[in-house]
Design a protein around this motif. Structure first.
Motif, PDB file in Angstrom:
ATOM      1  N   LEU B 114       0.829  -1.212   0.000  1.00 27.89           N
ATOM      2  CA  LEU B 114       0.000   0.000   0.000  1.00 27.89           C
ATOM      3  C   LEU B 114       0.859   1.256   0.000  1.00 27.89           C
ATOM      4  O   LEU B 114       0.556   2.222  -0.706  1.00 27.89           O
ATOM      5  N   VAL B 115       1.941   1.253   0.768  1.00 27.29           N
ATOM      6  CA  VAL B 115       2.796   2.452   0.819  1.00 27.29           C
ATOM      7  C   VAL B 115       3.543   2.626  -0.497  1.00 27.29           C
ATOM      8  O   VAL B 115       3.670   3.743  -1.005  1.00 27.29           O
ATOM      9  N   THR B 116       4.023   1.542  -1.073  1.00 23.33           N
ATOM     10  CA  THR B 116       4.735   1.661  -2.346  1.00 23.33           C
ATOM     11  C   THR B 116       3.803   2.150  -3.440  1.00 23.33           C
ATOM     12  O   THR B 116       4.119   3.099  -4.171  1.00 23.33           O
ATOM     13  N   ARG B 122       4.529   7.899  -6.285  1.00 20.37           N
ATOM     14  CA  ARG B 122       4.339   9.298  -6.683  1.00 20.37           C
ATOM     15  C   ARG B 122       5.659  10.034  -6.847  1.00 20.37           C
ATOM     16  O   ARG B 122       5.735  11.018  -7.568  1.00 20.37           O
ATOM     17  N   PHE B 123       6.644   9.582  -6.094  1.00 19.87           N
ATOM     18  CA  PHE B 123       7.920  10.299  -6.069  1.00 19.87           C
ATOM     19  C   PHE B 123       8.987   9.616  -6.905  1.00 19.87           C
ATOM     20  O   PHE B 123      10.073  10.149  -7.102  1.00 19.87           O
ATOM     21  N   MET B 124       8.682   8.416  -7.358  1.00 20.30           N
ATOM     22  CA  MET B 124       9.663   7.668  -8.143  1.00 20.30           C
ATOM     23  C   MET B 124       9.577   8.078  -9.604  1.00 20.30           C
ATOM     24  O   MET B 124       8.483   8.190 -10.163  1.00 20.30           O
ATOM     25  N   LYS B 125      10.743   8.256 -10.200  1.00 17.60           N
ATOM     26  CA  LYS B 125      10.758   8.412 -11.651  1.00 17.60           C
ATOM     27  C   LYS B 125      10.487   7.044 -12.284  1.00 17.60           C
ATOM     28  O   LYS B 125      10.622   5.995 -11.635  1.00 17.60           O
ATOM     29  N   ALA B 126      10.145   7.084 -13.565  1.00 16.85           N
ATOM     30  CA  ALA B 126       9.812   5.834 -14.250  1.00 16.85           C
ATOM     31  C   ALA B 126      10.947   4.819 -14.124  1.00 16.85           C
ATOM     32  O   ALA B 126      10.723   3.628 -13.889  1.00 16.85           O
ATOM     33  N   GLU B 127      12.192   5.285 -14.229  1.00 12.88           N
ATOM     34  CA  GLU B 127      13.321   4.345 -14.191  1.00 12.88           C
ATOM     35  C   GLU B 127      13.546   3.755 -12.791  1.00 12.88           C
ATOM     36  O   GLU B 127      14.276   2.779 -12.635  1.00 12.88           O
ATOM     37  N   GLN B 215       3.081  14.923   6.287  1.00 14.72           N
ATOM     38  CA  GLN B 215       2.175  15.119   5.153  1.00 14.72           C
ATOM     39  C   GLN B 215       2.880  14.694   3.884  1.00 14.72           C
ATOM     40  O   GLN B 215       4.069  14.947   3.733  1.00 14.72           O
ATOM     41  N   VAL B 216       2.140  14.049   3.020  1.00 12.46           N
ATOM     42  CA  VAL B 216       2.650  13.735   1.684  1.00 12.46           C
ATOM     43  C   VAL B 216       2.072  14.754   0.713  1.00 12.46           C
ATOM     44  O   VAL B 216       0.840  14.854   0.624  1.00 12.46           O
ATOM     45  N   PRO B 217       2.928  15.487  -0.004  1.00 10.84           N
ATOM     46  CA  PRO B 217       2.386  16.426  -0.990  1.00 10.84           C
ATOM     47  C   PRO B 217       1.471  15.693  -1.967  1.00 10.84           C
ATOM     48  O   PRO B 217       1.849  14.677  -2.546  1.00 10.84           O
ATOM     49  N   GLY B 218       0.264  16.194  -2.113  1.00 11.90           N
ATOM     50  CA  GLY B 218      -0.658  15.594  -3.074  1.00 11.90           C
ATOM     51  C   GLY B 218      -1.505  14.472  -2.507  1.00 11.90           C
ATOM     52  O   GLY B 218      -2.397  13.968  -3.186  1.00 11.90           O
TER      53      GLY B 218
END
Lengths: 230, 230
Positions: B114-116, B122-127, B215-218
């Motif tokens: 769930l966290v991933t 949200r914060f990971m780039k595609a790579e 807080q998580v942005p977004g």
């Protein structure tokens, strides 16, 4: 009176067997094939993981880490300078970091693949996940093993034992994993001289001998498995 | 002087933050996004896992279990009867069994999914593995969560705290996982009254408050997240 529920090729169970040898503790051993979900074992440990140590009529300790800490707390002082957890809190943290590494990363990337595919699957019925070994997983495990052997060599060059100056649970744990793989002939010792030399020192301890007589029906141990001068 | 390398939604990091609150230890906090493999962090911890506790100029403790044991060994006595590891070796083994359960089984079956999927991606780039959340994993995690809530309720009915009579690391660890899920609004509290009542007691502790301002942005926290009478 100790009873250990274990499997001969479960690396966590092997760690505890070696540790009990170091402490000079005898036990009754009960083999568990956890994929069969034996009802009597589930009553002892609903999580169905190995090993489980029973002490007397009422004492129960579940899981490799809890058992190692329990044995250190209750028997550690009896080993004197051979105690398997160092005295300094930072040194103890280093042992525990390596336990995380070997029982977590190495197990997930290497031992679990090779032992499951090559040993456990022989005994599993189809409905428990048995069948032909998955060669992709065996190849992945074998490839990952080289990284872990390189790390063990890295440590063995810099330290007397893996976590520091004295033999510790870190050595027993790493050797327990390697002993499963060594049985299968999967360890490229010739490429990792320092790891090999370190392993030979652990393997020659009397506490290790009971592991060297384990046999899997239908899977002969590699010729070097019982050889202390491999 | 303590420094904690952590991530606000890493359940292991949260456990240590709550524990440090219980010990009354302040720290500098450095947020790590381990998927970015920050070079300076890899020099501190090549295994790249969280959390890592630095003490003064030279002390380093890597990983949630080593840090919990280290804090108990070095600060535990200062808590007197509020010590977070019990005195009896079997009671300590029970705390550690539950740490295995929550940080192993619950993390692998619930929190990590769930966290991933809902936060880290949200914060990971595609790579690095970023992208749209995988709804199959979210559904699997949500389904598995019910089993873990049922187990927490089972324990909470029978004991004062999860591992026994006194608040322990087992409570902090279970609550750390649930707090990540509660932020996301994923916990069906209404179906697990005893787990809810137990969680409310942990959540109301002063040591828990810093987590409630994360807080998580977004991603807004669920309305109940900061509510002590949720």
């Amino acid at each position: 009176m100790f009873t250990l529920h274990h499997h001969p090729f479960c690396p966590f169970s092997r760690t505890i067997r070696i540790a009990m040898g170091e402490y000079g503790i005898g036990a009754e051993f009960i083999e568990e094939r956890t994929w069969e979900r034996r009802r009597e074992f589930l009553e002892i440990n609903p999580a169905n993981n190995l090993p489980v140590l029973l002490v007397g009529q009422a004492g129960k300790v579940v899981g490799v880490r809890p058992i190692l800490e329990f044995l250190d707390e209750t028997k550690g002082a009896s080993l004197g300078p051979r105690r398997l957890m160092p005295a300094d809190p930072y040194d103890r943290a280093e042992v525990r970091r390596l336990l995380d590494w070997f029982d977590g990363n190495m197990n997930n990337e290497v031992t679990s693949y090779l032992v499951t595919e090559k040993i456990y699957k022989r005994f599993m019925k189809a409905e428990h996940g048995g069948g032909a070994p998955d060669t992709r997983l065996i190849l992945a495990g074998s490839k990952n093993l080289r990284t872990h052997l390189a790390y063990i060599s890295h440590l063995a060059v810099r330290r007397n034992w893996l976590a520091g100056e004295t033999l510790s649970y870190a050595d027993l744990t790493a050797a327990a994993h390697l002993s499963c793989l060594d049985y299968l002939g999967d360890v490229p010792w010739e490429d990792f001289e320092h790891a090999k030399h370190w392993y030979a020192r652990v393997k020659s301890r009397p506490s290790f001998r009971p592991l060297l007589v384990d046999q899997v029906p239908g899977v002969r141990p590699a010729p070097s498995y019982v050889d202390l001068d491999f």
